[in-house]
Design a protein around this motif. Structure first.
Motif, PDB file in Angstrom:
ATOM      1  N   THR A 120       0.653  -1.204  -0.197  1.00  0.00           N
ATOM      2  CA  THR A 120       0.158  -0.106  -0.099  1.00  0.00           C
ATOM      3  C   THR A 120       0.847   1.208   0.044  1.00  0.00           C
ATOM      4  O   THR A 120       1.908   1.092   0.426  1.00  0.00           O
ATOM      5  CB  THR A 120      -0.863   0.159   1.121  1.00  0.00           C
ATOM      6  N   LEU A 121       0.274   2.525  -0.499  1.00  0.00           N
ATOM      7  CA  LEU A 121       1.035   3.569  -0.643  1.00  0.00           C
ATOM      8  C   LEU A 121      -0.059   4.684  -0.657  1.00  0.00           C
ATOM      9  O   LEU A 121      -0.997   4.653  -1.551  1.00  0.00           O
ATOM     10  CB  LEU A 121       1.805   3.715  -1.693  1.00  0.00           C
ATOM     11  N   TYR A 122      -0.099   5.699   0.387  1.00  0.00           N
ATOM     12  CA  TYR A 122      -0.926   6.630   0.456  1.00  0.00           C
ATOM     13  C   TYR A 122      -0.658   8.072  -0.627  1.00  0.00           C
ATOM     14  O   TYR A 122       0.469   8.177  -0.731  1.00  0.00           O
ATOM     15  CB  TYR A 122      -1.182   7.237   1.624  1.00  0.00           C
ATOM     16  N   PHE A 123      -1.824   8.311  -1.129  1.00  0.00           N
ATOM     17  CA  PHE A 123      -1.464   9.482  -2.128  1.00  0.00           C
ATOM     18  C   PHE A 123      -2.028  10.734  -2.044  1.00  0.00           C
ATOM     19  O   PHE A 123      -2.020  11.580  -2.896  1.00  0.00           O
ATOM     20  CB  PHE A 123      -2.186   8.933  -3.570  1.00  0.00           C
ATOM     21  N   ASP A 124      -2.665  10.844  -0.823  1.00  0.00           N
ATOM     22  CA  ASP A 124      -3.405  12.125  -0.559  1.00  0.00           C
ATOM     23  C   ASP A 124      -2.807  12.883   0.524  1.00  0.00           C
ATOM     24  O   ASP A 124      -3.578  13.575   1.339  1.00  0.00           O
ATOM     25  CB  ASP A 124      -4.882  11.831   0.067  1.00  0.00           C
TER      26      ASP A 124
ATOM     27  N   THR B 207       1.087  17.926  -4.473  1.00  0.00           N
ATOM     28  CA  THR B 207       0.696  16.421  -4.645  1.00  0.00           C
ATOM     29  C   THR B 207       1.916  15.822  -5.292  1.00  0.00           C
ATOM     30  O   THR B 207       2.715  16.204  -6.162  1.00  0.00           O
ATOM     31  CB  THR B 207      -0.440  16.430  -5.742  1.00  0.00           C
ATOM     32  N   ALA B 208       2.330  14.546  -4.353  1.00  0.00           N
ATOM     33  CA  ALA B 208       3.370  13.810  -5.024  1.00  0.00           C
ATOM     34  C   ALA B 208       2.726  13.076  -6.138  1.00  0.00           C
ATOM     35  O   ALA B 208       1.824  12.438  -6.024  1.00  0.00           O
ATOM     36  CB  ALA B 208       3.986  13.144  -3.769  1.00  0.00           C
ATOM     37  N   ILE B 209       3.756  12.661  -7.062  1.00  0.00           N
ATOM     38  CA  ILE B 209       3.324  11.676  -8.219  1.00  0.00           C
ATOM     39  C   ILE B 209       4.323  10.532  -8.263  1.00  0.00           C
ATOM     40  O   ILE B 209       4.082   9.842  -9.071  1.00  0.00           O
ATOM     41  CB  ILE B 209       3.212  12.647  -9.658  1.00  0.00           C
TER      42      ILE B 209
ATOM     43  N   ILE C 108      -2.152  10.266 -11.271  1.00  0.00           N
ATOM     44  CA  ILE C 108      -2.705  10.800  -9.976  1.00  0.00           C
ATOM     45  C   ILE C 108      -3.885  11.576  -9.949  1.00  0.00           C
ATOM     46  O   ILE C 108      -4.808  11.605  -9.026  1.00  0.00           O
ATOM     47  CB  ILE C 108      -1.616  11.742  -9.330  1.00  0.00           C
ATOM     48  N   LEU C 109      -4.342  12.393 -11.141  1.00  0.00           N
ATOM     49  CA  LEU C 109      -5.408  12.895 -11.218  1.00  0.00           C
ATOM     50  C   LEU C 109      -6.670  12.160 -11.136  1.00  0.00           C
ATOM     51  O   LEU C 109      -7.816  12.296 -10.627  1.00  0.00           O
ATOM     52  CB  LEU C 109      -5.465  13.956 -12.563  1.00  0.00           C
TER      53      LEU C 109
END
Length: 294
Positions: free
Chosen positions: A196-200, A217-219, A263-264
């Motif tokens: 898992t990796l969080y994107f928010d 925001t990280a991409i 990411i969008l």
């Protein structure tokens, strides 16, 4: 400088001991009761004292300017309640796993996940600070998947030990963010692993729209996925009305395009969940700390 560092370490130690004492006391109570109690404590005391409630209200005012102050405060309290419940669930990992696994996961991503596991193809489970963000990992692990995690270490070094211990309770490899941890995470994926990796969170250099406002925001999640040909599957653990069980949704994969487009697409999936369950996203984050103009 040394005096400040010493003072900071002392404060970290005291905070750690207070939290551990509270956790130990609540662990004597039945599971559902302890989860509900810590949720109320967070909503009524920890949230206001820590500034979380005010931060949530400010974020809600930015995104929902038409919402009344009374509505914002009620929603902020519900956000802090969910935050507290999630925290205590994380510290009750055995019972939490049982509750997370009580309802079978659903969604179009499930057969994709099974096929990837059989083919030993890398999978990134794209998580968000929503509902209980660890619920999908626990529920899917109960089905036999070994799912690691790339995590951000807590600033309190004492409490970080407790945090990492809970993360590693599933027996899967966990990697601290940073150069070495990220390299190990990538190697794990290259071997056909899942994690898992969080994107928010507010990170990286891109400023991309989220809930109608630009946010830092990280991409990197998408960049790693493209580099190792990992399938990106959004997952959400949605808290149910009883306060302790979850609907685990495993969504359709995000197509490989460009890092920004991917990411969008993830942002859009999370925005749809927030629209349905606004109290379950962690509005306490400084998501628009750089201004966040539309």
């Amino acid at each position: 400088m040394a005096k400040t560092t010493s003072s900071s370490k002392a404060a970290d130690w005291v905070t750690d001991r207070m939290l551990r004492a509270m956790i130990a006391a609540l662990r004597r109570r039945p599971y559902a009761e302890r989860i509900a109690r810590f949720g109320r404590i967070t909503a009524k005391a920890i949230g206001p004292l820590s500034g979380y409630t005010k931060r949530a209200e400010n974020n809600l005012a930015r995104i929902y300017p038409e919402m009344s102050a009374t509505e914002r405060r009620a929603l902020a309290d519900a956000v802090c309640d969910n935050f507290g419940r999630s925290f205590m669930e994380f510290q009750s990992f055995r019972e939490f796993t049982d509750h997370a696994a009580a309802l079978p996961p659903v969604g179009p991503g499930l057969p994709v996940l099974a096929e990837a596991a059989a083919a030993k193809r890398p999978v990134i489970l794209a998580g968000a600070h929503f509902g209980n963000p660890e619920a999908p990992r626990h529920a899917l692990s109960a089905l036999g998947y070994e799912i690691g995690s790339l995590y951000r270490p807590m600033t309190n070094p004492y409490f970080n030990e407790l945090y990492v211990g809970a993360l590693e309770s599933l027996g899967a490899p966990c990697f601290a963010q940073g150069r070495q941890g990220t390299m190990a995470f990538v190697k794990h994926l290259k071997r056909g692993g899942m994690a898992t990796l969080y994107f928010d969170v507010s990170a990286g250099h891109e400023r991309l729209p989220f809930l109608g406002h630009k946010a830092k925001t990280a991409i990197s999640l998408a960049e790693i996925a493209l580099r190792v040909d990992a399938i990106v599957i959004p997952v959400f653990g949605i808290r149910q009305d009883d306060g302790v069980s979850f609907q685990i949704e495993v969504e359709a994969p995000i197509p490989h395009t460009t890092p920004v487009e991917m990411i969008l697409a993830l942002n859009a999936r999370l925005e749809a969940q927030i629209a349905r369950h606004p109290s379950q996203w962690f509005w306490v984050h400084r998501r628009w700390k750089d201004g966040g103009q539309p």
